[in-house]
Scaffold this motif. Structure first.
Motif, short mmCIF file in Angstrom:
data_model
loop_
_atom_site.label_atom_id
_atom_site.label_comp_id
_atom_site.label_asym_id
_atom_site.label_seq_id
_atom_site.Cartn_x
_atom_site.Cartn_y
_atom_site.Cartn_z
N ALA A 100 0.96 -1.23 0.06
CA ALA A 100 -0.01 -0.08 0.09
C ALA A 100 0.80 1.08 -0.05
N LYS A 101 2.26 1.18 0.02
CA LYS A 101 3.13 2.29 -0.06
C LYS A 101 4.01 2.27 -1.22
N ILE A 102 4.66 3.45 -1.43
CA ILE A 102 5.52 3.53 -2.55
C ILE A 102 6.77 3.12 -2.34
N ASP A 103 7.42 2.03 -3.15
CA ASP A 103 8.48 1.56 -2.78
C ASP A 103 9.92 2.30 -3.62
N ILE A 104 10.56 3.17 -2.78
CA ILE A 104 11.50 4.09 -3.23
C ILE A 104 12.56 3.46 -4.03
N ASN A 105 12.82 2.03 -3.88
CA ASN A 105 13.80 1.22 -4.73
C ASN A 105 13.14 1.15 -6.21
N THR A 106 11.87 0.51 -6.28
CA THR A 106 11.35 0.07 -7.44
C THR A 106 10.22 1.07 -8.18
N TRP A 136 21.40 8.04 -6.08
CA TRP A 136 21.74 7.35 -4.91
C TRP A 136 21.62 5.78 -5.12
N ARG A 137 20.58 5.39 -5.81
CA ARG A 137 20.32 4.17 -5.76
C ARG A 137 20.92 3.28 -6.85
N ASP A 138 21.21 3.98 -8.04
CA ASP A 138 21.86 3.36 -9.26
C ASP A 138 23.22 2.93 -8.96
N PRO A 139 23.75 1.70 -9.72
CA PRO A 139 25.08 1.28 -9.32
C PRO A 139 26.33 2.24 -9.83
N ASP A 140 25.94 3.15 -10.75
CA ASP A 140 27.12 4.01 -11.41
C ASP A 140 27.46 5.25 -10.53
N ASN A 164 25.15 4.04 -4.29
CA ASN A 164 25.15 3.42 -5.56
C ASN A 164 24.52 2.00 -5.14
N TYR A 165 23.50 2.08 -4.43
CA TYR A 165 22.80 0.70 -4.11
C TYR A 165 21.50 0.97 -3.72
N ALA A 166 20.59 0.03 -3.81
CA ALA A 166 19.16 0.14 -3.26
C ALA A 166 19.40 0.59 -1.84
N PHE A 167 18.17 1.61 -1.60
CA PHE A 167 17.96 1.75 -0.23
C PHE A 167 17.59 0.60 0.70
N GLN A 168 18.55 0.59 2.01
CA GLN A 168 18.39 -0.34 2.90
C GLN A 168 16.96 -0.17 3.89
N ALA A 169 16.76 0.92 4.09
CA ALA A 169 15.68 1.49 5.00
C ALA A 169 15.28 2.80 4.52
N THR A 170 13.93 3.01 4.97
CA THR A 170 13.31 4.27 4.33
C THR A 170 14.01 5.68 5.00
N GLU A 171 14.83 5.10 6.12
CA GLU A 171 15.25 6.53 6.92
C GLU A 171 16.53 6.95 6.04
N GLU A 172 17.00 5.93 5.21
CA GLU A 172 18.34 6.33 4.71
C GLU A 172 18.01 7.43 3.49
N LEU A 173 16.73 7.61 3.22
CA LEU A 173 16.25 8.74 2.27
C LEU A 173 16.75 10.05 3.00
N GLN A 174 16.97 10.25 4.10
CA GLN A 174 17.28 11.41 4.72
C GLN A 174 18.58 11.80 4.41
N ALA A 188 7.22 10.23 4.90
CA ALA A 188 7.56 8.90 5.52
C ALA A 188 6.67 7.84 5.54
N PRO A 189 5.39 8.22 5.93
CA PRO A 189 4.16 7.50 6.25
C PRO A 189 3.97 6.48 4.67
N MET A 190 4.37 7.30 3.80
CA MET A 190 3.80 6.69 2.44
C MET A 190 4.89 5.97 1.72
N ILE A 191 5.87 5.74 2.28
CA ILE A 191 7.04 4.96 1.53
C ILE A 191 7.59 3.80 2.27
N THR A 192 8.31 2.83 1.44
CA THR A 192 8.72 1.60 1.84
C THR A 192 9.89 1.27 1.10
N VAL A 193 10.61 0.05 1.50
CA VAL A 193 11.58 -0.58 0.77
C VAL A 193 11.24 -2.10 0.76
N ASN A 194 10.18 -2.28 1.21
CA ASN A 194 9.84 -3.78 1.23
C ASN A 194 8.91 -4.32 0.24
#
Length: 314
Positions: A100-106, A136-140, A164-174, A188-194
């Protein structure tokens, strides 16, 4: 001689008064410190009790939500509050599916753009923040037109650099260059990495998530939510949100968020949020925690769906 003796008695009296005053001050300070320490110890004990109850509420919710799918008593992942009393404390929990949330990785660029627009950012800031997130999340290490790689972080005086890697937690977006604290608090309540899905699940998403979907207006969102809730109340199949079809996915995922809040009779309020992943492949451990957070308490909801008093030992 009499005058000298009277003067000495006067000085002695003044000294006695000063000594007594000093002793009273010391005793008062000691009593105040003791009372402060006692109050702090009492509050710490109450917070520990509330925290233990919140953890127990999370465990209860996970037990209920991970029952076999055919069980009619399975708790729904619909964010509906469920509340009860236990030993004088008011306990409430709510469950939400990570789909139900927006995945900031995908999530694709347009959905992330809609998320930042919904947070109130101007178009130029949206463009900079979007490119910085993607960098931040792309590999290059190649910088996008409006983005930021290691030199830009160093130039801004920041010690961090893009993973240069996927976010491991939503807090990392800060940590992303250009992400302001107030913007993060809004999204914050609208996003996920899961969820690991490109879209969101309209059957379970809250209003603000649906409003972040590009080309969707508030009237369409409100009409869809009204129909969704009406169908839910009548136990009918939820509707399809056609206006958001390009950004929708209707499959729930194995990860859920449980929010538990406890209010003690003494007024102490504690809220905890856990993200758990179902692991049915491990019979002795049906779920595992992905995150555990302390969150601000909210106004206690009205009791719903379960008895006011939950039998001990259930």
């Amino acid at each position: 001689m009499r005058t000298s003796a009277n003067r000495q008695r006067g000085v002695a009296l003044i000294l006695v008064i000063w000594v007594v005053t000093l002793l009273v001050a010391i005793a008062g300070s000691f009593l105040y410190a003791m009372r402060t320490d006692a109050r702090a110890a009492r509050n710490a004990a109450l917070i520990a009790r509330a925290d233990a109850l919140a953890q127990a509420a999370v465990a209860r919710a996970l037990y209920e939500v991970f029952k076999p799918a055919g069980n009619p008593e399975v708790w729904k992942r619909d964010e509906a509050p469920r509340a009860w009393s236990f030993d004088g404390a008011e306990v409430s929990v709510s469950l939400s599916d990570e789909s139900a949330k927006i995945d900031i990785n995908t999530a694709n660029d347009e959905l992330l753009r809609g998320l930042f627009r919904h947070a109130g950012l101007a178009e130029d800031e949206v463009a900079r923040l979007l490119d910085a997130v993607l960098d931040w999340r792309d590999p290059d290490s190649f910088r996008r037109p409006n983005g930021a790689e290691e030199p830009e972080y160093a130039q801004a005086g920041l010690k961090v650099k893009p993973a240069n890697y996927a976010f491991q937690a939503t807090e990392e977006l800060q940590l992303v260059l250009g992400m302001r604290p107030e913007v993060y608090q809004r999204i914050a309540p609208m996003i996920t990495v899961n969820s690991r899905q490109a879209g969101v699940n309209p059957h379970l998403a809250r209003r603000e998530v649906l409003l972040a979907i590009p080309a969707v207006n508030p009237e369409q969102v409100d009409a869809f939510i009204a129909e969704r809730e009406a169908n839910r109340g009548q136990k009918r199949v939820p509707p399809i949100f056609l206006a958001a079809a390009a950004y929708s996915t209707y499959a729930p995922v194995s990860a859920i968020t449980v929010r538990a809040q406890v209010v003690l009779p003494e007024g102490i309020s504690v809220a905890r949020e856990a993200v758990a992943l179902a692991t049915p492949q491990y019979p002795n451990r049906p779920y595992t925690f992905l995150a555990w957070r302390e969150v601000p308490p909210q106004r206690a909801p009205a009791p719903a769906e379960i008895p006011k008093e939950v039998p001990v030992g259930r």
